[in-house]
Design a protein around this motif. Structure first.
Motif, PDB file in Angstrom:
ATOM      1  N   THR A   1      -0.499 -14.781   4.626  1.00 23.58           N
ATOM      2  CA  THR A   1      -0.173 -14.329   3.265  1.00 23.58           C
ATOM      3  C   THR A   1       0.044 -13.043   3.218  1.00 23.58           C
ATOM      4  O   THR A   1      -0.791 -12.230   3.704  1.00 23.58           O
ATOM      5  CB  THR A   1      -1.191 -15.119   2.338  1.00 23.58           C
ATOM      6  N   VAL A   2       1.343 -12.560   2.812  1.00 24.85           N
ATOM      7  CA  VAL A   2       1.509 -10.931   2.685  1.00 24.85           C
ATOM      8  C   VAL A   2       1.559 -10.478   1.186  1.00 24.85           C
ATOM      9  O   VAL A   2       2.344 -11.292   0.478  1.00 24.85           O
ATOM     10  CB  VAL A   2       2.692 -10.562   3.670  1.00 24.85           C
ATOM     11  N   VAL A   3       0.621  -9.649   0.910  1.00 21.21           N
ATOM     12  CA  VAL A   3       0.975  -9.114  -0.412  1.00 21.21           C
ATOM     13  C   VAL A   3       1.145  -7.498  -0.256  1.00 21.21           C
ATOM     14  O   VAL A   3       0.899  -6.999   0.633  1.00 21.21           O
ATOM     15  CB  VAL A   3      -0.276  -9.396  -1.324  1.00 21.21           C
ATOM     16  N   GLY A   4       2.005  -6.872  -1.197  1.00 18.22           N
ATOM     17  CA  GLY A   4       2.131  -5.529  -1.002  1.00 18.22           C
ATOM     18  C   GLY A   4       2.744  -4.977  -2.296  1.00 18.22           C
ATOM     19  O   GLY A   4       2.892  -5.676  -3.218  1.00 18.22           O
ATOM     20  N   ILE A   5       3.049  -3.667  -2.200  1.00 15.36           N
ATOM     21  CA  ILE A   5       3.585  -2.969  -3.392  1.00 15.36           C
ATOM     22  C   ILE A   5       4.821  -2.441  -2.725  1.00 15.36           C
ATOM     23  O   ILE A   5       4.917  -1.691  -1.903  1.00 15.36           O
ATOM     24  CB  ILE A   5       2.613  -1.829  -3.927  1.00 15.36           C
ATOM     25  N   GLN A   6       6.031  -2.570  -3.494  1.00 14.62           N
ATOM     26  CA  GLN A   6       7.226  -2.271  -2.948  1.00 14.62           C
ATOM     27  C   GLN A   6       7.665  -1.382  -4.067  1.00 14.62           C
ATOM     28  O   GLN A   6       7.817  -1.466  -5.135  1.00 14.62           O
ATOM     29  CB  GLN A   6       8.091  -3.542  -2.956  1.00 14.62           C
TER      30      GLN A   6
ATOM     31  N   THR B   1       1.464  -2.850 -12.141  1.00 18.14           N
ATOM     32  CA  THR B   1       0.998  -3.165 -13.591  1.00 18.14           C
ATOM     33  C   THR B   1      -0.210  -4.248 -13.257  1.00 18.14           C
ATOM     34  O   THR B   1      -0.325  -4.909 -12.273  1.00 18.14           O
ATOM     35  CB  THR B   1       1.757  -3.751 -14.067  1.00 18.14           C
ATOM     36  N   PRO B   2      -1.032  -4.409 -14.247  1.00 16.77           N
ATOM     37  CA  PRO B   2      -2.066  -5.411 -14.057  1.00 16.77           C
ATOM     38  C   PRO B   2      -1.453  -6.645 -13.693  1.00 16.77           C
ATOM     39  O   PRO B   2      -2.391  -7.327 -13.111  1.00 16.77           O
ATOM     40  CB  PRO B   2      -2.650  -5.518 -15.552  1.00 16.77           C
ATOM     41  N   GLN B   3      -0.345  -6.976 -14.272  1.00  9.62           N
ATOM     42  CA  GLN B   3       0.220  -8.462 -13.763  1.00  9.62           C
ATOM     43  C   GLN B   3       0.619  -8.474 -12.198  1.00  9.62           C
ATOM     44  O   GLN B   3       0.087  -9.537 -11.503  1.00  9.62           O
ATOM     45  CB  GLN B   3       1.501  -8.713 -14.488  1.00  9.62           C
ATOM     46  N   GLY B   4       0.885  -7.340 -11.783  1.00  8.32           N
ATOM     47  CA  GLY B   4       1.131  -7.256 -10.337  1.00  8.32           C
ATOM     48  C   GLY B   4      -0.301  -7.350  -9.606  1.00  8.32           C
ATOM     49  O   GLY B   4      -0.379  -8.166  -8.448  1.00  8.32           O
ATOM     50  N   TYR B   5      -1.317  -6.895  -9.866  1.00 11.50           N
ATOM     51  CA  TYR B   5      -2.737  -7.070  -9.152  1.00 11.50           C
ATOM     52  C   TYR B   5      -3.262  -8.619  -9.344  1.00 11.50           C
ATOM     53  O   TYR B   5      -3.709  -8.857  -8.475  1.00 11.50           O
ATOM     54  CB  TYR B   5      -3.593  -6.072  -9.691  1.00 11.50           C
TER      55      TYR B   5
ATOM     56  N   LEU C   1      -3.659 -11.004  -6.459  1.00 16.28           N
ATOM     57  CA  LEU C   1      -5.230 -11.820  -6.272  1.00 16.28           C
ATOM     58  C   LEU C   1      -4.995 -13.157  -6.373  1.00 16.28           C
ATOM     59  O   LEU C   1      -5.814 -13.950  -5.509  1.00 16.28           O
ATOM     60  CB  LEU C   1      -6.186 -11.256  -7.520  1.00 16.28           C
ATOM     61  N   ARG C   2      -3.971 -13.845  -7.069  1.00 22.34           N
ATOM     62  CA  ARG C   2      -3.740 -15.247  -7.027  1.00 22.34           C
ATOM     63  C   ARG C   2      -3.246 -15.558  -5.654  1.00 22.34           C
ATOM     64  O   ARG C   2      -3.750 -16.703  -5.288  1.00 22.34           O
ATOM     65  CB  ARG C   2      -2.688 -15.434  -8.181  1.00 22.34           C
ATOM     66  N   LEU C   3      -2.439 -15.096  -5.042  1.00 22.18           N
ATOM     67  CA  LEU C   3      -1.883 -15.178  -3.634  1.00 22.18           C
ATOM     68  C   LEU C   3      -3.002 -15.335  -2.672  1.00 22.18           C
ATOM     69  O   LEU C   3      -3.075 -15.840  -1.714  1.00 22.18           O
ATOM     70  CB  LEU C   3      -0.727 -14.473  -3.402  1.00 22.18           C
TER      71      LEU C   3
END
Length: 200
Positions: free
Chosen positions: A4-9, A26-30, A34-36
């Motif tokens: 699983t890859v998570v990141g900030i683009q 934003t909070p929704q991004g974090y 976390l969900r992923l």
């Protein structure tokens, strides 16, 4: 190997940068990240976090929607994930917004990246009330990969990759790192991750 890859683009142009708050999540991004990560844990997939942010988005809406809590939950729950977790600072790693995704078993940095509690401009303004002392602030912050490796904040400096580069060496390197982490007993993996951050 599924991971699983998570990141900030960040954006590729001004309009995209504005839409993405210049890489400040934003909070929704974090919460999405976390969900992923929790989903990865459920399906026993290693996690790769790619960090490139000046920090969490400080807007009023973000504060209203629990920015501090979202960042804190990424850190708290990230420390307890029962799968291998590698974080790479691929550009800018600023403040708690970066730390939210940089609490892996291994924290790596591209050779031209930075990682700091705040920007040199912010540090100079707070410490000396003089933003022109940015060079001195940068030196005191020790935000370069070499300084952070020496202090034990990161584990390794890796070659800088650009769009279009052949990533086979990086893929093989990460595969080896994930294999080594997977071979550790789960209790040791989590204890080692938590101990690493307690040392700060």
């Amino acid at each position: 190997r599924p991971i699983t890859v998570v990141g900030i683009q960040k954006g590729a142009d001004t309009d995209e940068n504005i839409d993405r708050h210049f890489g400040s999540s934003t909070p929704q991004g974090y919460r999405k990240a976390l969900r992923l990560m929790k989903q990865a844990e459920k399906f026993h997939r290693p996690i790769l976090a790619l960090v490139n942010t000046p920090g969490a988005w400080p807007g009023v809406e973000s504060e209203y929607h629990g920015q501090g809590s979202a960042v804190a939950q990424c850190i708290i729950q990230g420390m307890q994930l029962k799968v291998p977790y590698i974080s790479i600072i691929v550009g800018e790693g600023g403040s708690g917004g970066a730390l939210a995704l940089a609490c892996g078993d291994q924290v790596l940095m591209f050779e031209d990246s930075i990682y700091s509690v705040l920007s040199p401009e912010g540090y100079a303004s707070i410490m000396w009330k003089d933003s022109s002392k940015v060079q001195q602030a940068a030196e005191e912050l020790g935000l370069t990969p070499e300084s952070l490796l020496k202090d034990g904040i990161i584990n390794q400096i890796i070659h800088e990759y650009k769009p279009g580069d052949d990533l086979s060496d990086l893929r093989d390197f990460l595969d080896k790192q994930f294999t080594e982490l997977e071979n550790l007993p789960m209790s040791e993996l989590i204890e080692q991750r938590q101990r690493r951050f307690r040392n700060y």
